[in-house]
Design a protein around this motif. Sequence first.
Motif, mmCIF file in Angstrom:
data_model
loop_
_atom_site.group_PDB
_atom_site.id
_atom_site.type_symbol
_atom_site.label_atom_id
_atom_site.label_comp_id
_atom_site.label_asym_id
_atom_site.label_seq_id
_atom_site.Cartn_x
_atom_site.Cartn_y
_atom_site.Cartn_z
ATOM 1 N N GLN A 41 -12.728 -10.436 -6.346
ATOM 2 C CA GLN A 41 -12.182 -9.444 -5.418
ATOM 3 C C GLN A 41 -13.009 -9.377 -4.139
ATOM 4 N N ALA A 69 0.490 -6.043 2.274
ATOM 5 C CA ALA A 69 0.170 -7.203 1.439
ATOM 6 C C ALA A 69 -0.475 -6.766 0.131
ATOM 7 N N ARG A 70 -1.348 -5.759 0.193
ATOM 8 C CA ARG A 70 -1.961 -5.242 -1.041
ATOM 9 C C ARG A 70 -0.910 -4.699 -1.994
ATOM 10 N N VAL A 123 0.971 -7.563 -3.783
ATOM 11 C CA VAL A 123 0.160 -8.201 -4.822
ATOM 12 C C VAL A 123 0.098 -7.324 -6.072
ATOM 13 N N LEU A 124 -0.099 -6.026 -5.882
ATOM 14 C CA LEU A 124 -0.165 -5.118 -7.024
ATOM 15 C C LEU A 124 1.172 -5.033 -7.754
ATOM 16 N N ALA A 151 3.337 -7.392 -8.022
ATOM 17 C CA ALA A 151 3.461 -8.610 -8.821
ATOM 18 C C ALA A 151 2.664 -8.491 -10.124
ATOM 19 N N LEU A 152 1.454 -7.913 -10.056
ATOM 20 C CA LEU A 152 0.658 -7.712 -11.268
ATOM 21 C C LEU A 152 1.398 -6.817 -12.252
ATOM 22 N N VAL A 172 -5.074 -12.348 -9.085
ATOM 23 C CA VAL A 172 -4.653 -11.131 -8.392
ATOM 24 C C VAL A 172 -5.847 -10.458 -7.725
ATOM 25 N N LEU A 219 -6.491 -12.305 -4.442
ATOM 26 C CA LEU A 219 -5.479 -12.048 -3.417
ATOM 27 C C LEU A 219 -5.570 -10.610 -2.903
ATOM 28 N N TYR A 220 -5.771 -9.684 -3.818
ATOM 29 C CA TYR A 220 -5.925 -8.280 -3.427
ATOM 30 C C TYR A 220 -7.150 -8.108 -2.533
ATOM 31 N N THR A 259 -8.482 -10.324 -0.633
ATOM 32 C CA THR A 259 -8.232 -10.939 0.669
ATOM 33 C C THR A 259 -7.538 -9.957 1.612
ATOM 34 N N ALA A 260 -6.510 -9.275 1.118
ATOM 35 C CA ALA A 260 -5.826 -8.282 1.939
ATOM 36 C C ALA A 260 -6.751 -7.126 2.299
#
Length: 422
Positions: free
Chosen positions: A59, A89-90, A93-94, A96-97, A114, A117-118, A120-121
Amino acid sequence: MPSLGDLIAPRRMGRDFRWLLASSWTSNVGDGVALAAAPLLIASMTSSPILVASGAILQFLPWLVFGLHAGAIADRFDRRRLVMFANAARAIVLAALCVFLITGTANIWIVLAVAFLYGTAEVFVDTAGSTLLPMIVKPADLGIGNARLQAGYLVANQFAGPPLGAFLFAAGTAWPFLIEVLCVTLAIVLVSRMARTPVPPREEHAPVHTDIAQGLRWLWRNPPVRTLVLIILVFNVTWAAPWGVLVLYATEHLNMGAVGYGALTTASAAGGLLATMSFGWLEKRVSFATLMRACLSLEVLMHLAFALTSTGWVALAIMAVFGFYAFIWGTISTTVRQRLVPTELQGRIASVNMVGVFGGMVLGQALGGVIAQFWGLTAPWWFAFVGAAITLLLVWRPISHIVSAKPALDDAAEDPQPDPVA
């Protein structure tokens, strides 16, 4: 008599500050829920200290990859809109999880992906978000502004969120992350109510790496800010070593269980709330240099205390003290940096600072996972104690030079402050 709203967000600080504060507090509720739920989710899938620490590492790793670019981008565009897009974007991603968890297809590798990616945002959210306050309040109000933002972080992210996250996780693994999606979405709506922030002036058509290099040159030629960034880097290495395996330390060494692990964060927030009420009084009566030295000294003692204890209630008391001084340190260090950095460089210098914060955390958590794997769950605390104590001795004198430095002018890179280490 002033209303509660005026006490929390004084009218002199303006309407935009209230929207920023509301957005930050709302986002922190969701983040606090995930703060307890995410480690519990990973720990439910693996008992390996290295994989548990990897969740936090992945993360924070994006700060090392994208942090400097995020700072340059924040200095190029409307910072408010950048916060909105990155938060969107966050949320995606959440969401999708949540789908993976609800359908039963989630595994440790999906969760770790995840996390990356989280993270990164979040790099772009935190970098751009940290530049908004100096743009909407006067320098004299930066201390109280940062204190209010930190108070929301403590109440929502540290105090209310984690117990709720642990409770929701027990009810169903997807619930805490669904709540976070809702909170992040609402935060986008709230920050959108702010007035459009002006785009900082910059050289036309300059590539991103040129902007990054300009920020790094300024930082190198400004010893007070440079030294502050280095202090934060080193102390985050020592702090993160035991924190990366805190969930295992709490559940296995202290035998506190999942709810007890969430209570540790709550105890920290309780100490921070006391600091919130005390900050105004302390700011008027105690110098920033004295407060910074006291906070770093308590950090050293905190590591030692955790290394020695095996009792849950003692750990809760230690965490309350940690929350108190961590709030004071975070508010002061942010305020000092923001006062010393020109507006057009706020994004880049903030990003370098955050790269130091999370780079230190990545390194520290990696070390902590390995140390705990081979020498036990208290070994990272001993490592942190020794490392923090040595660092404190080295930075004791330079702290005075950092606090007494004058705010940089636009041409500050050509007229740096005297080197505090000299």
